[in-house]
Every structure is written in structure tokens, then in C-alpha cells.
Design a protein around this motif. Structure first.
Motif, PDB file in Angstrom:
ATOM      1  N   ARG A 365      -2.399  25.235   9.893  1.00 59.92           N
ATOM      2  CA  ARG A 365      -1.633  26.490   9.863  1.00 59.92           C
ATOM      3  C   ARG A 365      -1.161  26.827   8.457  1.00 59.92           C
ATOM      4  NH1 ARG A 365       2.527  25.506  14.984  1.00 59.92           N
ATOM      5  NH2 ARG A 365       0.980  25.486  16.672  1.00 59.92           N
ATOM      6  N   GLY A 366      -2.010  26.544   7.484  1.00 61.35           N
ATOM      7  CA  GLY A 366      -1.627  26.752   6.097  1.00 61.35           C
ATOM      8  C   GLY A 366      -0.924  25.534   5.530  1.00 61.35           C
ATOM      9  N   SER A 367      -0.364  25.677   4.333  1.00 60.19           N
ATOM     10  CA  SER A 367       0.331  24.581   3.660  1.00 60.19           C
ATOM     11  C   SER A 367       1.828  24.763   3.800  1.00 60.19           C
ATOM     12  CB  SER A 367      -0.042  24.542   2.174  1.00 60.19           C
ATOM     13  OG  SER A 367       0.879  23.757   1.439  1.00 60.19           O
ATOM     14  N   THR A 368       2.499  23.764   4.356  1.00 56.79           N
ATOM     15  CA  THR A 368       3.955  23.832   4.463  1.00 56.79           C
ATOM     16  C   THR A 368       4.609  23.959   3.087  1.00 56.79           C
ATOM     17  OG1 THR A 368       5.897  22.691   5.317  1.00 56.79           O
ATOM     18  CG2 THR A 368       4.149  21.302   4.466  1.00 56.79           C
ATOM     19  N   LEU A 369       3.997  23.378   2.058  1.00 58.77           N
ATOM     20  CA  LEU A 369       4.562  23.428   0.708  1.00 58.77           C
ATOM     21  C   LEU A 369       4.383  24.810   0.087  1.00 58.77           C
ATOM     22  CD1 LEU A 369       5.836  22.035  -1.748  1.00 58.77           C
ATOM     23  CD2 LEU A 369       3.548  21.276  -2.397  1.00 58.77           C
ATOM     24  N   GLY A 370       3.147  25.290   0.026  1.00 57.27           N
ATOM     25  CA  GLY A 370       2.902  26.583  -0.591  1.00 57.27           C
ATOM     26  C   GLY A 370       3.602  27.709   0.141  1.00 57.27           C
ATOM     27  N   HIS A 371       3.509  27.711   1.468  1.00 59.43           N
ATOM     28  CA  HIS A 371       4.136  28.768   2.257  1.00 59.43           C
ATOM     29  C   HIS A 371       5.658  28.717   2.109  1.00 59.43           C
ATOM     30  CE1 HIS A 371       4.162  31.689   5.624  1.00 59.43           C
ATOM     31  NE2 HIS A 371       5.334  31.126   5.905  1.00 59.43           N
ATOM     32  N   GLY A 372       6.211  27.505   2.174  1.00 64.40           N
ATOM     33  CA  GLY A 372       7.660  27.370   2.073  1.00 64.40           C
ATOM     34  C   GLY A 372       8.199  27.863   0.751  1.00 64.40           C
ATOM     35  N   GLU A 373       7.480  27.574  -0.335  1.00 67.08           N
ATOM     36  CA  GLU A 373       7.951  28.042  -1.648  1.00 67.08           C
ATOM     37  C   GLU A 373       7.843  29.552  -1.763  1.00 67.08           C
ATOM     38  OE1 GLU A 373       7.259  24.080  -4.410  1.00 67.08           O
ATOM     39  OE2 GLU A 373       5.707  25.629  -4.409  1.00 67.08           O
ATOM     40  N   ALA A 374       6.753  30.119  -1.275  1.00 65.68           N
ATOM     41  CA  ALA A 374       6.599  31.575  -1.364  1.00 65.68           C
ATOM     42  C   ALA A 374       7.677  32.291  -0.563  1.00 65.68           C
ATOM     43  CB  ALA A 374       5.212  31.983  -0.881  1.00 65.68           C
ATOM     44  N   MET A 375       7.982  31.780   0.631  1.00 67.81           N
ATOM     45  CA  MET A 375       8.983  32.453   1.452  1.00 67.81           C
ATOM     46  C   MET A 375      10.395  32.213   0.932  1.00 67.81           C
ATOM     47  SD  MET A 375       6.799  33.924   3.136  1.00 67.81           S
ATOM     48  CE  MET A 375       7.862  34.951   4.131  1.00 67.81           C
ATOM     49  N   ALA A 376      10.640  31.070   0.297  1.00 68.84           N
ATOM     50  CA  ALA A 376      11.952  30.836  -0.313  1.00 68.84           C
ATOM     51  C   ALA A 376      12.195  31.820  -1.449  1.00 68.84           C
ATOM     52  CB  ALA A 376      12.046  29.405  -0.825  1.00 68.84           C
TER      53      ALA A 376
END
Length: 467
Positions: A365-376
Motif C-alpha cells: 500500500r505504498g511506503s509508510t515512510l515516504g507517504h508519512g513524510e509527505a502528509m506530515a
């Protein structure tokens, strides 16, 4: 955390009699080295020293307000054959470089004999103006399904960023990696060294890259282990990491298939995985907790834990996740959001970006790291203070790049991109295995790095080390 000694305000001579380098512009005060206070949780070695260094808050105004950086040093075991200073940064952002210097077990005895290992806490970390956000409210799901949910997440993020910034001024506005690169040179100057060697891991590689861009002639040798690609736009920032996460899950499935000790051995792991995700989504834990736990296991990798967690989830018994004091979630707002252009205009752009994540990483479901940083970074306004760009290091010596073939946090594609951006100044070592950080993994990876640090001679061509 240790207590670090104070700087002697206006001294221009280092303890031990080594004069600070005479260079134009801002002049460093001496680092007043002291014995590190006793810490029962992390005792300092007998040859460890602690101190602080004051640097300008804003390098564009060197005579303006200043802040204090915590610095620590592990002296060379063989001072008669000392090669100089080896500065190290373990990335994060959020790790303590000063603490690492006092227990530098990562390095071989040969390296510790010949170098003073020095680390400093980057702005916002450890004892250098620690950044901490205090928002205790429950955030909305960072995978909004419609425009209303996206708008609610944006409003939450804007409020969280605004409150965190207000709480941590003025350092919050002066903590990006470009600023940290100037602090690194300030440490070099305060140490009285004409050149330094450097080893950066993960986000620490961006510090090394920007230092080599700004001060390449001050670099003796530089190892970049598991590299951040500063040229990545938001599509690659998300997409490359999504692809890497799926590649790691396939590596896990292959390991489990050939390893009898795997808790899922003899079963179709890739078929079980969506079943486990569905089971996890039906549990009271936060959304995607299972994906995030398995993603963290990919760093080691710790395939034993990943298998047990998936098996327990399928059996309806979710594990307890430990919580640690680590300010990454806070400091990324001041660092990552200013090093990369992760601004998402509206729900339409988010929907397109998220579809790209799912297309490139459907299993995880994508990368928890990349997605989390973009949404933060959704609540951060204005252009990044340290905008992304292609690497340019014409004044630097040959740099040694290391990367795992399968890395969840810094995809192999990023190491290749950096290598292609600076082909005349970089040599690439590929570890043909899984996990994040390469240097200490095998005799092959360690010997290549040690030889380069000790002799300044990189491998004569790109090389590969087996898993």
C-alpha cells in the motif's frame, strides 16, 4: 542524555594547543573539551570527551544570535599514527551524533586506532536545541478517501505545524540540512582541521552531499551509506519508496519459503499478506499498523519478527508495539519538509499521487515512510528553504557510495541516481541483500570502507558484495 560542557566564549585556541584555522568571515570559539559526566545507561569511554560549540543561528547573519551545538569526541587509539578526524552522522533525522561518537562500535579497530571519531547533535536533536511538538490529539487518517477528509487532514496538519513551530522558535526556522552543512564546517574549523573524513548513513548522507557541494575541497574522504537523493521530486519521493517496499516484501516471502524456522514456512506468504492486512484493519489499532510494523522490520531486516507478527495477526492476536522517545515525528517538520518540495496543492493532486503509490507498491500500500513524510508536510507553507536539486560536487574527491539492492528507506534507485549525477566523483558498492545501512554487514562491505577511509583509495570500479 549526557550533560555537555560549556564553550569558553572568546578563546581562539583549542584545548591541547591546536590553533583554530584562520579563515575569512565568522570565527569559531574553541571547543572546551571536558570529561563526559557519568551516565549509568550509557557510560562514556575513558577516551571520550564532551563539549559545545556556539554557531550563528542564521548563517546569513553570522554576527547575529547564536545557538549551542553538543559535540563529542572519541580520541584515536593510536595517536602516533593518527590520520585526522572522522565525523559521523547516523541520520534520522533525529539521531544524536554526539552520543554515537562516545560509543562508535560501528567502526573497526583499525579505523578507531587512526581517527578521532567526532559527532555533533544537529539542530533540533539531542542537546542541540531539541525540537519537540506537544500535540496530543488523535490525527486524522493520513490516507484520506475524499475531499472532506483531505481538507480535515490539511487543517489538522496546518495547526500542528504552526503550534510546533511556535513552540520551537527560533531554531525551527533554521534547521534544514543546508544549514547543518555549514554547522559541520564550523565543527571542522573549531577542531583546527584543514580537511575531515565523513561517514553518513541514511539521512546523514544528505548532510555529506551538501557538505561536499559547499566545501568539497575540505573533504579528505567521504562514505555515503544508503543515500537520500536530493533531486527527487514528490512523485519519485513517494513512488521509488513504494516500489522498494514491495521488493522487500517479495524478498521476505522468498526467505520464508526457504527457511524452516519462519513462522509462515510452507504457506503462500504473498497470498496470506492481504488477508493479514484485512484482519489488521478490523482490529482496534490504528489504520495500517501491521504494514508499518512489517515495514520497520525491513530495515534489519528482521524477517523472524515480520513472520511472527503476520502469523499472530492472522490468529487474531495483535502484538504490543513498544514506544520509544525519539523526536523524528517532530523534527521532520523542520528538516524534511524544508529539504524537499512535498507541498500537495489539493485533493485532486493527492489522489493522483496516491494512485501512483498504489500502482508502484500495491502489496505494501505504498511506503509508510515516504507517504508519512509527505502528509506530515501538508501543513507547511511556502517553498522549501533548502530546495532539492541534482548533486554537483566538482571540488570533492572520490566519494564511496554504498546501498543495499533491497532497501526500504533509501531505494537502490536513489543510489544509482546520485551515481549518475556525479559519475566522476563517485564509486558505488552494491550490497546484494536486504536492509538499511550497509557498512558493517559483511567482511566485503567493511573491508572496502575501511580501506577507503585509511588510504583514500576507493575500489578501482563499481563493485558488488554478496548478501
Amino acid at each position: 542524555m549526557r550533560v555537555f560542557g560549556a564553550v569558553l566564549g572568546s578563546l581562539l585556541v583549542l584545548a591541547g594547543g591546536t590553533p583554530a584555522l584562520a579563515e575569512p568571515g565568522w570565527s569559531p570559539s574553541a571547543i572546551a573539551w571536558t570529561t563526559c559526566p557519568d551516565d549509568p545507561d550509557s557510560p562514556a569511554p575513558p577516551d571520550g570527551e564532551c563539549g559545545t560549540l556556539r554557531v550563528p543561528l542564521d548563517w546569513a547573519r553570522p554576527s547575529g544570535p547564536s545557538i549551542s551545538l553538543a559535540v563529542a569526541r572519541h580520541r584515536a587509539a593510536d595517536p602516533a599514527h593518527r590520520l585526522g578526524v572522522l565525523l559521523a552522522d547516523l541520520g534520522g533525522p533525529g539521531s544524536s551524533g554526539a552520543e554515537f561518537a562516545l560509543s562508535p562500535g560501528l567502526f573497526s579497530p583499525e579505523v578507531l586506532a587512526r581517527f578521532d571519531v567526532v559527532g555533533f547533535d544537529l539542530r533540533g536533536t539531542g542537546r542541540s536545541e531539541f525540537i519537540r511538538c506537544e500535540d496530543t490529539s488523535v490525527p486524522p487518517d493520513d490516507e484520506p478517501g475524499d475531499r472532506a477528509q483531505f481538507d480535515a487532514l490539511r487543517s489538522y496538519s496546518e495547526k500542528a505545524v504552526s503550534e510546533c513551530r511556535a513552540r520551537n522558535l527560533p531554531v525551527f526556522d533554521h534547521a534544514d540540512t543546508g544549514v547543518n552543512a555549514e554547522d559541520l564546517d564550523a565543527v571542522r574549523r573549531a577542531l583546527g582541521e584543514a580537511q575531515i573524513s565523513f561517514l553518513g548513513i541514511s539521512y546523514g548522507t544528505l548532510l555529506g552531499q551538501q557538505y561536499a557541494e559547499k566545501h568539497g575541497d575540505r573533504v579528505r574522504a567521504m562514505v555515503l551509506d544508503s543515500s537520500i537523493d536530493h533531486s527527487a521530486g514528490i512523485e519519485r519521493f513517494l513512488g521509488d519508496r513504494a516500489t522498494a517496499a514491495d521488493e522487500l516484501l517479495r524478498q521476505f516471502a522468498a526467505w520464508c519459503d526457504r527457511t524452516t524456522a519462519c513462522a509462515l514456512h510452507g504457506r503462500d506468504v504473498l497470498a496470506l499478506w492481504p488477508q493479514a492486512l484485512a484482519a489488521a484493519d478490523g482490529m482496534p489499532q490504528r489504520h495500517n499498523w501491521l504494514r508499518d510494523r512489517v515495514f520497520s522490520d525491513m530495515y534489519g531486516p528482521d524477517w523472524d519478527d515480520a513472520a511472527r507478527v503476520i502469523a499472530d495477526t492472522l490468529a487474531g492476536q495483535p502484538p504490543v508495539t513498544a514506544q520509544f522517545e525519539y523526536n523524528y515525528a517532530s523534527i521532520r517538520l523542520a528538516v524534511v519538509c524544508q529539504d524537499f518540495d512535498l507541498r500537495i496543492r489539493d485533493f485532486a493532486q493527492y489522489r493522483a499521487l496516491h494512485a501512483g503509490e498504489l500502482r508502484r507498491g500495491p502489496l505494501m500500500r505504498g511506503s509508510t515512510l515516504g507517504h508519512g513524510e509527505a502528509m506530515a508536510c501538508l501543513g507547511v507553507h511556502g517553498p522549501p528553504a533548502n530546495p532539492p536539486h541534482r548533486l554537483s560536487i566538482p571540488r570533492a574527491p572520490q566519494l564511496l557510495l554504498l546501498n543495499s539492492r533491497y532497501d526500504p528507506a533509501t531505494p537502490y534507485a536513489w543510489a544509482l541516481a546520485i551515481h549518475h549525477q556525479a559519475p566522476a566523483n563517485t564509486t558505488l558498492l552494491t550490497y546484494e541483500g536486504s536492509g538499511h545501512a550497509v557498512y558493517p554487514r559483511t567482511a566485503c562491505t567493511r573491508s572496502a570502507v575501511d580501506r577507503y577511509l585509511l588510504t583514500r583509495q576507493p575500489p578501482p570500479h563499481d563493485i558488488s558484495c554478496p548478501a
